[in-house]
Scaffold this active site. Structure first.
Site, short mmCIF file in Angstrom:
data_model
loop_
_atom_site.label_atom_id
_atom_site.label_comp_id
_atom_site.label_asym_id
_atom_site.label_seq_id
_atom_site.Cartn_x
_atom_site.Cartn_y
_atom_site.Cartn_z
N THR A 71 -4.18 -51.76 -0.79
CA THR A 71 -5.58 -50.90 -0.36
C THR A 71 -5.60 -50.16 -0.97
OG1 THR A 71 -6.96 -49.87 1.48
CG2 THR A 71 -4.88 -48.71 0.95
N THR A 72 -6.71 -49.48 -1.47
CA THR A 72 -7.24 -48.24 -2.73
C THR A 72 -6.69 -47.84 -3.05
OG1 THR A 72 -9.69 -49.62 -2.66
CG2 THR A 72 -9.29 -47.09 -3.59
N HIS A 114 8.76 2.13 -7.70
CA HIS A 114 7.69 3.01 -6.90
C HIS A 114 7.07 3.34 -8.01
CE1 HIS A 114 9.98 1.71 -3.72
NE2 HIS A 114 10.86 2.91 -3.54
N SER A 120 -12.18 -5.94 -29.52
CA SER A 120 -13.13 -5.61 -29.20
C SER A 120 -14.39 -5.96 -29.77
CB SER A 120 -13.42 -4.25 -28.13
OG SER A 120 -14.86 -3.69 -28.46
N LYS A 168 -9.47 -1.90 -30.74
CA LYS A 168 -8.34 -2.54 -30.14
C LYS A 168 -7.34 -3.59 -30.42
CE LYS A 168 -8.93 -1.09 -26.00
NZ LYS A 168 -9.84 -1.59 -24.99
N ARG A 169 -6.20 -3.38 -29.32
CA ARG A 169 -5.27 -5.14 -29.59
C ARG A 169 -4.71 -5.20 -28.13
NH1 ARG A 169 -2.65 -5.70 -34.59
NH2 ARG A 169 -0.50 -6.04 -33.56
N ASN A 170 -5.58 -6.22 -27.91
CA ASN A 170 -5.26 -6.51 -26.01
C ASN A 170 -5.04 -7.35 -25.56
OD1 ASN A 170 -7.48 -4.19 -25.82
ND2 ASN A 170 -9.38 -6.09 -25.60
#
Length: 453
Positions: free
Chosen positions: A104-105, A152, A275, A281-283
């Site tokens: 069957t399929t 934390h 950007s 910017k060095r994202n």
């Protein structure tokens, strides 16, 4: 197409998982199963050997008439029947009448999809191996590089960057063990017929499935039910665990790139623009991609778990859920790991900033070893209370921690200034962190070699 990270982002190569989910790859996998079924039935004398060999020889997608196949799909709206028709049509003599005998399929489609998943599995394990190899270098190189351990979100006690990487290695190694452990349960042929009873195969029953599985190099389902999806659920669950670890690593790099930390930087190729308005910017693009792809992998698990809840003996809706969820998880995992590799192989580590961050609290991060040293004579609790008072006074801005310690007569009676100075050196209080880093580097290298050969 599954909504996942663009594989061309930042020139990161696509690992090849997407191609294994293209419909052409599926068709060929289904043809491979049809060929294996015919060969299995010939092995048992159910169909002529010559017919089986002809079916296997013609079960090649490049031999199929694509226009006729497309017309069949438009006419029938069935995912497999037109492919069976076309295979039957191109088989010579009377071999075509034995194509798809008794199946069957879902028998063909599910088994074929698992053939492809096995190939995906190999790609993903290879990617993990490459990531582990890079992690080994990081753990070894930076085994002694002290930085603040943070709990934390606050300084706790010193650790080393190598020890952080050791944590990643240890966790990834368990994911490899999990993925390897499920292979026998996942990559199994299913040939139960219409309702999983094997009735259409007469007296041969399980032997047909076993022979077909052998031709495909797979295991054989003990109960070939079309409603069983737990092996798909397990596979996606393991990818979800892998995704959570990868996202944790991505988030750690993301945080380390913040100017306020400055301890790490993912590779930023020349010419990368962070950007349209802020040239500086060095994202952390790769880290963000990992977090996003990992979320999509985990989001696929509920779809597959829903798909496990099949009514009676078969239900197309649940089969579709499993297929969609599996593709989303696998493609997302491939994208995620390709970026993890890029980060681990190109990560810039800033030991000078790690040391500067250790000194931010002006010795407060060393309150624990001071307490323990003082506790040898005062007892732990009294020592804790004395050091606590000095630490809290320093935190309130009432003086430098080392000066407050030296000025406390109870502390001075037991620890002189040189001893206090020595106890305030964070590089001397990393415990077994360097040793763990070096040991896990060995583990990663050995495992990487296994996965990549």
């Amino acid at each position: 197409m599954t909504a996942t990270v663009n594989p061309t982002d930042l020139r990161i190569p696509d690992p090849g998982v997407r191609a294994l989910f293209h419909i052409e790859a599926r068709w060929q996998a289904w043809l491979d199963v049809e060929a294996a079924l015919a060969l299995a039935e010939a092995d048992l004398g159910m169909i002529p050997q010559a017919a089986a060999e002809e079916i296997a020889a013609k079960a090649k997608l490049e031999l199929i008439d694509r226009e006729s196949l497309a017309e069949g799909f438009r006419r029938t709206a069935h995912q497999l029947v037109p492919l069976v028709w076309e295979l039957s049509e191109i088989c010579e003599d009377d071999a075509g009448k034995y194509v798809h005998w008794g199946a069957t399929t879902q028998n063909i489609v599910q088994t074929g999809d698992l053939l492809l998943l096995r190939r995906v599995h190999g790609v993903l394990l290879g990617q993990i191996g490459r990531a582990l190899d890079a992690m080994a270098g990081l753990a070894e190189t930076w085994a002694d590089a002290a930085l603040p351990g943070r709990t934390h979100g606050q300084h706790a006690v010193p650790t080393t960057f190598g020890a952080k990487v050791a944590v990643w290695i240890d966790e990834m190694a368990r994911h490899v063990a999990r993925l390897r452990g499920l292979e026998g349960r996942t990559f199994v042929a299913m040939l139960g017929g219409a309702a999983g009873t094997l009735a259409s195969f007469g007296e041969h029953g399980f032997r047909v499935q076993e022979r077909m599985a052998a031709h495909l190099g797979m295991g054989s389902m003990p109960v070939p039910s079309r409603t069983q999806g737990d092996h798909f659920g397990e596979y996606v669950a393991m990818l979800a665990l892998l995704a959570s670890t990868s996202a944790k690593i991505g988030r750690e790099v993301y945080t380390g790139m913040k100017q306020e930390f400055g301890e790490l930087e993912e590779p930023v190729p020349r010419g990368t623009v962070g950007s349209s308005t802020m040239p500086q910017k060095r994202n952390p693009i790769l880290s963000q991609d990992i977090v996003a792809a990992a979320a999509q992998v985990r989001a696929a698990l509920p779809l597959v778990l829903e798909g496990m809840q099949t009514e009676h003996e078969a239900d197309r809706a649940t089969s579709m859920l499993i297929r969609r969820g599996l593709e989303q998880a696998c493609v997302g995992a491939g994208d995620m790991l390709s970026r993890l590799i890029a980060i681990m192989e190109g990560l810039s580590v800033k030991p000078e900033r790690m040391r500067a961050n250790l000194d931010l609290s002006d010795g407060l991060i060393m309150a624990e070893p001071l307490m323990l040293a003082l506790g040898e004579t005062l007892g732990r609790q009294e020592a804790h209370d004395v050091v606590y008072e000095a630490a809290q006074a320093a935190a309130r801005g009432e003086g430098r921690f080392r000066d407050l310690l030296a000025a406390d007569p109870e502390i001075a009676a037991h620890l002189d200034a040189p001893r206090i100075a020595a106890l305030l050196d964070p590089a001397r209080y990393t415990g077994e962190a360097p040793a763990m880093a070096r040991e896990q580097a060995k583990v990663a290298r050995a495992l990487s070699l296994e996965l990549r050969t």
